[in-house]
Structures are given as structure tokens and as C-alpha cells.
Design an enzyme around this catalytic site. Structure first.
Site, mmCIF file in Angstrom:
data_model
loop_
_atom_site.group_PDB
_atom_site.id
_atom_site.type_symbol
_atom_site.label_atom_id
_atom_site.label_comp_id
_atom_site.label_asym_id
_atom_site.label_seq_id
_atom_site.Cartn_x
_atom_site.Cartn_y
_atom_site.Cartn_z
ATOM 1 N N GLU A 80 3.151 -4.115 -13.187
ATOM 2 C CA GLU A 80 4.537 -4.218 -13.651
ATOM 3 C C GLU A 80 4.651 -5.226 -14.786
ATOM 4 O O GLU A 80 5.369 -5.003 -15.763
ATOM 5 C CB GLU A 80 5.445 -4.602 -12.482
ATOM 6 N N HIS A 95 1.693 -13.579 -7.772
ATOM 7 C CA HIS A 95 0.606 -13.690 -6.800
ATOM 8 C C HIS A 95 -0.550 -12.763 -7.143
ATOM 9 O O HIS A 95 -1.578 -12.786 -6.468
ATOM 10 C CB HIS A 95 1.133 -13.361 -5.409
ATOM 11 N N GLN A 99 -6.490 -10.555 -4.486
ATOM 12 C CA GLN A 99 -5.657 -11.121 -5.550
ATOM 13 C C GLN A 99 -6.412 -12.097 -6.449
ATOM 14 O O GLN A 99 -6.117 -12.204 -7.642
ATOM 15 C CB GLN A 99 -4.425 -11.789 -4.933
ATOM 16 N N GLN A 135 12.594 -7.030 -8.656
ATOM 17 C CA GLN A 135 11.524 -7.407 -9.579
ATOM 18 C C GLN A 135 11.464 -6.527 -10.817
ATOM 19 O O GLN A 135 11.300 -7.027 -11.933
ATOM 20 C CB GLN A 135 10.181 -7.377 -8.855
ATOM 21 N N ASP A 145 -6.096 5.602 1.999
ATOM 22 C CA ASP A 145 -6.371 4.258 1.511
ATOM 23 C C ASP A 145 -7.804 3.859 1.852
ATOM 24 O O ASP A 145 -8.417 4.411 2.776
ATOM 25 C CB ASP A 145 -5.390 3.292 2.188
ATOM 26 N N HIS A 201 0.830 -1.207 0.000
ATOM 27 C CA HIS A 201 0.000 0.000 0.000
ATOM 28 C C HIS A 201 0.861 1.253 0.000
ATOM 29 O O HIS A 201 0.542 2.238 -0.674
ATOM 30 C CB HIS A 201 -0.942 -0.007 1.207
ATOM 31 N N ALA A 249 14.160 -10.312 -4.618
ATOM 32 C CA ALA A 249 14.907 -10.086 -5.865
ATOM 33 C C ALA A 249 14.441 -8.761 -6.462
ATOM 34 O O ALA A 249 13.338 -8.296 -6.172
ATOM 35 C CB ALA A 249 14.678 -11.232 -6.848
#
Length: 486
Positions: free
Chosen positions: A377, A369, A394, A354, A117, A17, A352
Site C-alpha cells: 500500500e 510494521h 516483517q 489506512q 496459504d 492472510h 484508522a
């Protein structure tokens, strides 16, 4: 000196977030340097090193204040993450009131609004008290927002039938039916649960704010945007993503390894900063990778039976998990796996880079996920996806990626034990990684995501792009408020 227009942003806890909020703030001050952004950050325990690193690299027009920490012992035990986030913000309201009052009484800025949010929705009372404009920054898709807008009506008008996970439900976008089982976690807890009630309350506040800023773009979700424009003022300003990973952990090793692999030959596997898998599921993924023969770069963390176990910590260090063995995640791989696949894959623990991996020419697929930031991305860098959702919204993102956007394939879960078998892992890998196929599902996925990659760039980069226009329209609203006050 001309006073800057000030916006205060209040994200809820969790890196997934905070990061979109930060990237939006940076975008705002980059294109409109007469603005100043102040982050007021509720915290559950001490801020993580990752959080501090992100905030300490902000440009001069953005500052931040950590609110006093909320003790997790003050929250009810064993509550869902969504409820935990909402209660953290709610317990921080007195501190937020003090900080907002400081900004209001400061003569150096024109303070016009709060951006918060969905799970920070209690902040709306502070906006009303100080006569500030109020905006929700949605860190998920327009389709998810559309569901949230519809939930209060659903709650009033239908029976418990819509909680039946064997059924499907129509959300009026692209004529797609979503399985009830793919609804956001809080809904599936049932109407009598505190988790559902807290989520419903947050959704009801959507009708009270001045607008919703959303990390998406018009070309991607045109139908969903059109369907809610008469209900709420929505500003699709995305895709907003990180362009550079903050941490250098495992970066050199990953990029060096990718540099030695053929173009679009590598499947990148990552379950985000907060996701975890069971030990059994890790074994099945390992089996599927090995049998597929595909090159892979896999970010692995210590297994856990709770998929969201790393969410707040952003870490896989021992102590956040229920296992007592050595805390090296690689120890949980099948015996001999690393040796057998040493020429095929690279496995790195915990983290890592990303962005750098997805943008690398050797990366040809992304097992994700389906967190919304990771999904964006993948879209921005034109990488077809394997949709593997874990928690929160998700599953709805996964359904959108596969059935609406048509850029992903979703593996089938075994009905008996609730995991994805190795054979199924290998099957979906072959679909998206066969770059030489001239027909079939994989080719269509690659064509579609390339189209979206081009449109995403046009929306966000071009001065006349839809997202740049949406941002300018939002800024105009804030500047009009300054004019009216003066």
C-alpha cells in the site's frame, strides 16, 4: 447455461492472510467472469466482526463457508503464531475434505483447483485425493518466497552456523546479504523446535504444488522472480491491495483532520491489525514525534510485551492483553502529550482507514510494521516509509524495503534494552519528511518510490501490464484443465 470454472481458496487464520486472498478472488472474477470462487475458511474460535464484514460484501461470483471452529484448548499451549495457524488448518482437514467433496460432486461447476496459504499446506493432500490442481497464494514478497524455497537445502547442507544471529547470509537476489536476525520468526527458534519443523515442512511442500501465485510485480522483484523460475512456476499478479477500508471507525475524524494539513506534511504511524508495542516503546515514539515537530497521525493500541498479541483478535480490547488499567489506549501516552501536540498530531485508538490515509495528499510518510500488504500500500500510493518490523517475516520485508527496493529507512535499535530511542525516532522522521530537501537520503527515497508507484500501476492496471498477463496465464492453465476433463 455455461458452467463456471470453480476455484476453492483456503486461507489460514488472520486478517492479514484473508484480505489478500479476498482481493485476489475479486480481481480474478472481475477480469474473468466465467470463474466462481468458494472460500473454505478454517477458524480458531469465532470469526471476528472484521472478518464477517469483509466476507459479507463479496460479489456474487464468490461465496464462503466457515468451517467448524477449532478450540484453542485443543492446540498445544504457548505455541508460535505460525504453528498455531498451521495446526488450525490441520485440525480442519476433515471438514475441508467434506466441503471439497460437496463441490466435486456438484454438477453446476467445473471444479479445477485449490488455492491455499503457505501455512495451509496440508491441504495439498486433499488436492491430490480429488485430482485437483494445487496452488499456494503467497501473501509475502518474492524474496520471502525465495528464502522459503532455499530453506530445505539450507537445512540439509549447512551446520547450525546459519542460525547464528550475528552473521549475514546471501540470498541470491540483487547481491544483497540478509542478516540472519532478519529471517522469519520460525527459523530463529532453532532446528529442534516444533515451530521450525512445521515451517520447514510447509516450505518443502512448495516443490510439490502446480504453482505459486504471489502478491508482487515483476518490476519490483525482477531478479528474485528470475532466480526461481526454473524451480517453480510463479505468477506475480500484484500489487493487490484494498482500495477502500471496510470499517468507518475513526474515518471522518482522520480525513477531516488531514484535509486541514499541508501537502505531504503528515507522517502516518500504524503497526497493522495485529501488532503491539511495549509501554516503554510507546513513550519513546511519543518523545520522538514531539521533538521532531512533524505533523503525525498515529494509530495506537494498548501496550503489550508480545508484539503479535493482537494478531488473531484484530482488536485491542481489554482481555486480549495483560494490562488491567482502563482499556482506552490513549491513557498509555506520556502525561500531557496530547495537549502539547494538539496542533501537531492526531492520535486515534486501535484502528484508522489506512488506504484512505495513505492515498490522501497530506500524507508524506508512513511508519509501518512492514507487513507485506501495508508495504505494498505504501508503494502503490508512493509514500516513503520508516521500516519498523515486529514479527513473522516483517524483518525480511524491512530489509527488502531498505536495502533492495530502497524506499525506506530503518531506525536503529538500542543494544542495551532492545527498543528504539526517541532521538532515533526523530532522526528517521526528519530523513523521510523533509520534502524540501534537494539532496540526501530523503530525496532519493522519494524519487525511487515515485518510480515504483508508476510501475505498480502499469503492472496491475494496464491490460498489457505484467501482472495482468500473469493472471491471464494462470487462468489459461485452469481453463486447459477444464478442456482436458471434458
Amino acid at each position: 447455461m455455461e458452467q463456471k470454472t470453480c476455484i476453492a481458496m483456503i486461507p489460514c487464520p488472520g486478517l492479514s492472510h484473508l484480505i489478500p486472498f479476498v482481493e485476489f478472488a475479486k480481481l480474478l472474477v472481475l477480469h474473468h467472469n466465467n470463474f466462481h470462487v468458494t472460500f473454505l475458511i478454517p477458524t480458531l474460535g469465532s470469526p471476528t466482526p472484521s472478518t464477517k464484514s469483509i466476507l459479507n460484501s463479496l460479489p456474487p461470483n464468490i461465496d464462503f463457508t466457515f468451517l467448524p471452529q477449532i478450540n484453542i484448548q485443543d492446540l498445544p499451549p504457548n505455541i508460535h503464531i505460525a504453528t498455531q495457524m498451521k495446526l488450525t488448518v490441520k485440525h480442519s482437514i476433515p471438514y475441508l475434505h467434506q466441503e471439497v467433496n460437496k463441490i466435486v460432486t456438484c454438477s453446476k461447476t467445473n471444479f479445477v483447483g485449490l488455492v491455499f496459504d503457505l501455512f495451509s499446506s496440508d491441504v495439498i493432500d486433499i488436492a491430490k485425493k480429488f485430482n485437483l490442481m494445487s496452488y499456494i497464494f503467497a501473501t509475502s514478497s518474492v524474496i520471502s518466497l525465495q528464502f522459503c524455497l532455499n530453506l530445505p537445502k539450507l537445512d540439509e547442507s549447512v551446520s547450525f552456523e546459519f542460525m547464528d544471529t550475528t552473521k549475514t547470509f546471501d540470498i541470491p537476489v540483487s547481491n544483497v546479504s540478509f542478516k540472519v536476525n532478519d529471517f522469519p520468526d520460525p527459523v530463529l527458534f532453532g532446528r529442534s523446535s516444533e515451530t521450525y519443523k512445521a515451517f520447514l515442512c510447509a516450505c518443502q511442500i512448495l516443490s510439490l504444488v502446480d504453482g505459486v501465485i504471489i502478491n508482487s510485480f515483476t518490476y519490483l522483484e525482477h531478479d528474485a522472480i528470475k532466480s526461481i523460475q526454473d524451480i517453480i512456476c510463479v505468477y506475480p499478479v500484484g500489487p493487490i491491495i484494498q482500495r477502500e477500508s471496510k470499517s468507518k471507525e475513526n474515518k471522518l475524524e482522520c480525513i477531516t483532520w488531514l484535509n486541514n494539513k499541508p501537502s505531504k506534511s503528515v507522517l502516518f504511524i500504524s503497526f497493522g491489525s495485529g501488532g503491539a508495542l511495549t509501554h516503554e516503546q510507546i513513550n519513546e515514539i511519543a518523545f520522538g514525534l514531539e521533538s521532531s515537530g512533524c505533523n503525525f497521525l498515529w494509530v495506537i493500541r494498548i501496550p503489550n510485551k508480545h508484539s503479535s498479541s493482537a494478531y488473531f483478535s484484530g482488536s485491542s480490547k481489554k482481555g486480549n492483553f495483560n494490562y488491567t488499567l482502563d482499556d482506552d489506549p490513549l491513557n498509555y501516552l506520556p502525561l500531557g502529550f496530547l495537549e502539547r501536540t494538539k496542533d501537531q498530531g492526531l492520535v486515534v485508538p486501535s484502528w484508522a482507514p489506512q488506504v484512505e490515509i495513505l492515498s490522501h495528499s497530506s500524507t508524506g510518510g508512513f511508519l509501518t510494521h512492514c507487513g507485506w500488504s501495508s508495504s505494498l500500500e505504501g508503494l502503490v500510493y508512493g509514500v516513503p516509509m520508516i521500516a519498523w518490523p515486529l514479527f513473522a517475516e516483517q524483518r525480511m520485508n524491512a530489509a527488502s524495503l531498505t536495502d533492495v527496493f530502497k524506499v525506506a529507512v530503518r531506525p536503529k535499535i538500542d543494544d542495551e534494552d532492545g527498543i528504539v530511542k526517541g532521538e532515533e525516532v526523530a532522526r528517521v522522521i526528519k530523513i523521510i519528511m523533509n520534502q524540501y530537501s534537494r539532496d540526501g537520503e530523503g530525496l532519493q527515497l522519494r524519487k525511487r518510490i515515485e518510480d515504483l508507484r508508476v510501475e505498480a500501476a502499469a503492472a496491475a492496471v494496464s491490460e498489457d501490464g505484467s501482472s495482468r498477463r500473469a493472471l491471464s496465464s494462470l487462468v489459461l492453465k485452469w481453463e486447459e484443465r477444464v478442456t482436458l476433463r471434458n
